[in-house]
Design a protein around this motif. Structure first.
Motif, short mmCIF file in Angstrom:
data_model
loop_
_atom_site.label_atom_id
_atom_site.label_comp_id
_atom_site.label_asym_id
_atom_site.label_seq_id
_atom_site.Cartn_x
_atom_site.Cartn_y
_atom_site.Cartn_z
N ASN A 1 0.80 -1.21 0.00
CA ASN A 1 0.00 0.00 0.00
C ASN A 1 0.84 1.27 0.00
N ALA B 1 -0.19 6.21 -1.56
CA ALA B 1 -0.46 7.41 -0.77
C ALA B 1 -0.30 8.65 -1.65
N LYS C 1 -0.44 4.11 4.06
CA LYS C 1 -1.24 3.14 4.80
C LYS C 1 -0.65 1.74 4.62
N ARG D 1 -0.55 -2.44 6.11
CA ARG D 1 -1.42 -3.44 6.72
C ARG D 1 -0.63 -4.44 7.54
N HIS E 1 2.67 5.74 14.08
CA HIS E 1 1.99 6.99 13.71
C HIS E 1 2.63 8.18 14.44
N LYS F 1 0.66 5.20 8.54
CA LYS F 1 -0.47 4.69 9.33
C LYS F 1 -0.53 3.18 9.16
N GLU G 1 -2.59 -0.18 9.76
CA GLU G 1 -3.93 -0.69 10.01
C GLU G 1 -3.81 -2.16 10.40
#
Length: 329
Positions: free
Chosen positions: A21, A25, A32, A34, A57, A65, A67
């Motif tokens: 990912n 951005a 982001k 994972r 973060h 970020k 997740e």
């Protein structure tokens, strides 16, 4: 070929090449990433993962970020590792499955390899543990960030077990790992590899008689509802690794890479404290709900697996095995 037809394979190739990912951005938006694991949201792994995400973060000033996806949302252990190799998964928490991707990890699954938790910590947090992670990166394209501790694996059963002789005829669920299967055979049991999701019902219906896992893991799955005894074998002092796709790592800036490494170390200390506290409360809960705790002389169990351990050491990593054994002296 139309222009539309020509553009499709190009777009498909681009999607594969930017599997993680990070590349998606937009300017000013966070990258982001994972993180997947197989445990529930109540487990210490998940709590440690959330702390890691919070720290990343904070330390990147919001530019990254993380997740978190619990409960096998991104796949089982093997799926997560394969995902990190191609870049579709950025981080994962996995344990024994790494032996399928880099064989020396099989050594860490041997029963009674480590004397106690301090012995395990001396290895994973020392130079030898770092060397193993470096070799893993070179062999698999997966970067080891930190080893997180787990409670010792203990046996639960519906038959009173106080020695290896008592294991004869006992059908025990084990993970599909060679060291586990052969180790329990050497101890006298009849090991049955099985997905953990099938264990509760299999114990309930008598398909199997026993299973082995850390206390907190056993309690959170309510296994004690269908087992009478908790036998304190301490046969494996285990770990879970926080791993990262090197494809993702290389897409980060130097400052972001450093922030991830710092966050991993702090999250490791946080998770290790949780595990210790939750193991105590899980044990008490199991005892309160009727399980009988059995203390055993572990030496006969330890002696029964030594021939298996020596053979598998020759197969998967004599040097690593001898290094760990040498720490006993």
């Amino acid at each position: 070929m139309t222009r539309k037809q020509w553009l499709w394979p190009v777009a498909a190739i681009a999607l594969v090449l930017t599997g993680c990912n990070v590349g998606h951005a937009n300017e000013g938006e966070p990258k982001k990433l994972r993180l997947g694991h197989i445990q529930s949201e109540s487990n210490a792994w998940h709590k440690g993962s959330l702390k890691f995400a919070e720290l990343v973060h904070e330390k990147t000033g919001g530019s990254v970020k993380v997740e978190v996806y619990p409960s096998s949302t991104l796949g089982a252990d093997r799926d997560l590792v394969e995902g990190m190799q191609i870049g579709s998964v950025d981080f994962a928490l996995v344990a024994g499955v790494m032996s399928n991707f880099y064989e020396p990890y099989s050594i860490l699954e041997l029963p009674y390899l480590f004397e106690d938790l301090n012995h395990l910590e001396e290895f994973v947090y020392g130079e030898d543990g770092k060397r193993l992670q470096e070799e893993t990166l070179e062999a698999t394209g997966i970067r080891g960030l930190e080893f997180w501790l787990r409670g010792a694996r203990q046996l639960t059963t519906n038959k009173l077990v106080e020695s290896p002789e008592d294991l004869r005829g006992v059908k025990i669920r084990v993970p599909n790992i060679e060291a586990s299967v052969e180790g329990w055979q050497a101890m006298g049991a009849s090991p049955t590899p099985m997905n953990f999701g099938e264990v509760y019902s299999s114990l309930q219906t008598g398909v199997i008689d026993a299973q082995e896992n850390p206390i907190e893991f056993t309690a959170s799955a309510r296994i004690h509802e269908v087992q009478d005894y908790l036998v304190m074998t301490d046969h494996v002092f285990g770990y879970v690794q926080l791993l990262m796709s090197d494809k993702t790592y290389q897409e980060l800036t130097k400052d972001e890479q450093q922030a991830v490494m710092e966050a991993a170390e702090e999250a490791r200390m946080y998770q290790n404290e949780i595990v210790s506290a939750e193991e105590e409360s899980a044990l008490q809960m199991m005892l309160d709900e009727g399980v009988e705790q059995i203390e055993v002389d572990q030496e006969p169990f330890r002696e029964s697996v030594q021939r298996v351990n020596e053979r598998l050491a020759d197969k998967y990593g004599r040097e690593l095995y001898d290094t760990i054994q040498g720490m006993r002296e």
